[in-house]
Design an enzyme around this catalytic site. Structure first.
Site, PDB file in Angstrom:
ATOM      1  CG  ASP A   8      -1.651   1.078   1.355  1.00  0.00           C
ATOM      2  OD1 ASP A   8      -2.486   1.510   0.481  1.00  0.00           O
ATOM      3  OD2 ASP A   8      -1.636   1.880   2.448  1.00  0.00           O
ATOM      4  CG  ASP A  10      -1.460   7.872   1.434  1.00  0.00           C
ATOM      5  OD1 ASP A  10      -0.670   8.880   1.989  1.00  0.00           O
ATOM      6  OD2 ASP A  10      -1.958   7.983   0.707  1.00  0.00           O
TER       7      ASP A  10
END
Length: 226
Positions: A8, A10
């Site tokens: 991922d 953020d």
């Protein structure tokens, strides 16, 4: 055999949550909305901007909602330009992955401009040649589609890859795609990430338990002391 790592963006490559939280607070205060971090974790973390704005400001038109989301992200990038730094252990993890010739990808719900911005600031734009943007797909996280697309682009099966996620929606997406998922506790409590389906939760990528898990990949996971 481990063949790929999917990350991922953020909260996983960098701890961006405090910047996003403050930016949303400042902007939505102008709409009469006040919220704490617990509310933010439930209604914002890991979600697409369109869904956030629709839930909190349902009276806005689609165009106005998009403009608000775009404004928020531009303000976030302005604030983040001098604050972003790689999550602890990330660069060492990527060096190790390169040595092992592991394929790598970023899979994110973040807007395209944010993804490009973050990877450039972190010096990783040339490292990650495969970036899956949920906003360009029919469904974003928590649906498994973003990770399914990532696996397809890398040409690997779920059983030969590991995902790294900090949000509950992200963990559910990766687990739903059949990936062994490592939770990163930058935005949520470890217990919540485990409940969402994470196999292991770490504070950052320096945790020795993570190294043990990756080295033992392919064995029975219940033989690893978590």
């Amino acid at each position: 055999m481990l063949q790929a790592l999917l990350f991922d963006l953020d909260g996983t490559l960098a701890d961006t949550d405090p910047i996003h939280f403050q930016t949303w607070q400042d902007i939505l205060r102008e709409y009469g909305l006040e919220f704490d971090h617990a509310f933010y974790q439930i209604h914002f973390s890991g979600r697409l901007n369109a869904a956030i704005v629709k839930d909190l400001l349902p009276h806005l038109s689609l165009e106005a909602g998009k403009e608000l989301g775009d404004y928020k992200e531009a303000e976030y990038r302005k604030r983040a330009a001098k604050q972003l730094k790689p999550l602890g252990g990330l660069l060492e993890m990527l060096d190790w992955a390169n040595q092992k010739q592991l394929k790598q990808a970023v899979v994110t719900n973040a807007p395209k401009d944010n993804a490009q911005f973050m990877l450039q600031v972190l010096g990783l734009d040339k490292h990650f040649t495969t970036v899956v943007l949920a906003e360009e797909l029919e469904k974003g996280k928590p649906d498994p589609m973003p990770y399914q697309v990532g696996l397809e682009l890398l040409g690997v099966s779920p059983v030969s890859a590991v995902a790294f996620e900090d949000s509950l929606t992200g963990v559910r997406s990766a687990v739903g795609a059949g990936l062994l998922t490592i939770g990163v506790a930058t935005t949520h409590e470890p217990q919540a990430l485990i409940a969402a389906g994470a196999e292991l939760v770490v504070n950052d990528l320096t945790d020795p338990k993570l190294e043990d898990l990756l080295h033992c990949f392919g064995r029975e996971m219940n033989t690893i002391a978590l």
